[in-house]
Design a protein around this motif. Sequence first.
Motif, mmCIF file in Angstrom:
data_model
loop_
_atom_site.group_PDB
_atom_site.id
_atom_site.type_symbol
_atom_site.label_atom_id
_atom_site.label_comp_id
_atom_site.label_asym_id
_atom_site.label_seq_id
_atom_site.Cartn_x
_atom_site.Cartn_y
_atom_site.Cartn_z
ATOM 1 N N ASP A 128 0.799 -1.245 -0.040
ATOM 2 C CA ASP A 128 0.015 -0.138 0.012
ATOM 3 C C ASP A 128 0.759 1.426 -0.123
ATOM 4 O O ASP A 128 1.573 1.567 0.987
ATOM 5 C CB ASP A 128 -1.067 0.017 1.158
ATOM 6 N N ALA A 129 0.709 2.033 -0.904
ATOM 7 C CA ALA A 129 1.413 3.260 -1.197
ATOM 8 C C ALA A 129 1.157 4.369 0.193
ATOM 9 O O ALA A 129 1.758 5.486 0.197
ATOM 10 C CB ALA A 129 1.532 3.975 -2.576
ATOM 11 N N VAL A 182 6.994 1.574 -6.321
ATOM 12 C CA VAL A 182 6.496 0.186 -6.805
ATOM 13 C C VAL A 182 5.192 -0.029 -6.089
ATOM 14 O O VAL A 182 4.271 -0.860 -6.791
ATOM 15 C CB VAL A 182 7.496 -0.981 -6.564
ATOM 16 N N ALA A 183 4.842 0.511 -4.989
ATOM 17 C CA ALA A 183 3.696 0.428 -4.189
ATOM 18 C C ALA A 183 2.237 0.850 -5.017
ATOM 19 O O ALA A 183 2.292 1.654 -5.769
ATOM 20 C CB ALA A 183 3.748 1.229 -2.826
ATOM 21 N N VAL A 184 1.288 0.240 -4.539
ATOM 22 C CA VAL A 184 -0.120 0.664 -5.181
ATOM 23 C C VAL A 184 -0.846 1.131 -4.405
ATOM 24 O O VAL A 184 -0.834 0.779 -2.930
ATOM 25 C CB VAL A 184 -0.839 -0.895 -5.863
ATOM 26 N N ASP A 185 -1.880 2.019 -4.557
ATOM 27 C CA ASP A 185 -2.735 2.619 -3.579
ATOM 28 C C ASP A 185 -3.787 1.630 -3.480
ATOM 29 O O ASP A 185 -4.507 1.314 -4.099
ATOM 30 C CB ASP A 185 -3.559 3.961 -4.371
ATOM 31 N N VAL A 204 -4.500 -8.813 -4.800
ATOM 32 C CA VAL A 204 -3.520 -9.411 -4.472
ATOM 33 C C VAL A 204 -3.423 -11.013 -5.001
ATOM 34 O O VAL A 204 -2.685 -11.685 -5.430
ATOM 35 C CB VAL A 204 -3.335 -9.184 -2.976
ATOM 36 N N GLU A 205 -4.764 -11.459 -4.845
ATOM 37 C CA GLU A 205 -4.990 -12.926 -5.118
ATOM 38 C C GLU A 205 -4.946 -13.127 -6.430
ATOM 39 O O GLU A 205 -4.112 -14.041 -7.086
ATOM 40 C CB GLU A 205 -6.435 -13.466 -4.478
ATOM 41 N N ASP A 206 -5.264 -12.282 -7.270
ATOM 42 C CA ASP A 206 -5.345 -12.573 -8.868
ATOM 43 C C ASP A 206 -4.095 -12.328 -9.376
ATOM 44 O O ASP A 206 -3.695 -13.204 -10.048
ATOM 45 C CB ASP A 206 -6.501 -11.327 -9.554
ATOM 46 N N ALA A 207 -3.239 -11.359 -8.854
ATOM 47 C CA ALA A 207 -1.782 -11.245 -9.431
ATOM 48 C C ALA A 207 -1.059 -12.371 -8.757
ATOM 49 O O ALA A 207 -0.134 -12.682 -9.676
ATOM 50 C CB ALA A 207 -1.293 -9.963 -8.461
ATOM 51 N N VAL A 208 -1.305 -13.062 -7.747
ATOM 52 C CA VAL A 208 -0.529 -14.009 -7.092
ATOM 53 C C VAL A 208 -0.825 -15.239 -8.252
ATOM 54 O O VAL A 208 0.245 -16.119 -8.467
ATOM 55 C CB VAL A 208 -0.690 -14.656 -5.742
ATOM 56 N N ILE A 223 4.179 -8.771 -7.352
ATOM 57 C CA ILE A 223 2.672 -8.692 -7.400
ATOM 58 C C ILE A 223 2.157 -7.305 -7.386
ATOM 59 O O ILE A 223 1.390 -7.185 -8.018
ATOM 60 C CB ILE A 223 2.406 -9.079 -5.709
ATOM 61 N N ALA A 224 3.130 -6.279 -6.974
ATOM 62 C CA ALA A 224 2.618 -4.969 -6.895
ATOM 63 C C ALA A 224 2.614 -4.453 -8.542
ATOM 64 O O ALA A 224 1.620 -3.607 -8.811
ATOM 65 C CB ALA A 224 3.613 -4.118 -6.032
#
Length: 110
Positions: free
Chosen positions: A11-12, A26-29, A36-40, A87-88
């Motif tokens: 979390d940015a 690199v962080a995401v808002d 996160v699960e989809d990216a993993v 992931i980010a």
Amino acid sequence: MKFAVWPSELDARLSRKYGRTVPKNVAVDAPKLSEVEDAVLILGMKVIEKDHSKLNPRLSGLDEELRTYGFLRVESPYGKGKSLKMIAEKIRELRSRAKSKKGKAKRKRR
């Protein structure tokens, strides 16, 4: 390698004191657990456990709007630091795809 992934680690909006582990660029808002699960899964990592109700202990002193509940226990061939960055970046890519699709859909309707 198995480890826990908390959305707050990506979390940015948070400082490192409150649990962000990836660099700010690199962080995401406000990442959601589902993102996160989809990216993993897209990155080929394996989700071992998922809990929507847990709160990262570092977030207990924060305002409710900054708290993100849930965590994933993940198995990855990479270390935790590299995996979190991947992931980010994937979440960022998925969000940009979603935005471009929405823009195209609006243009077609006119």
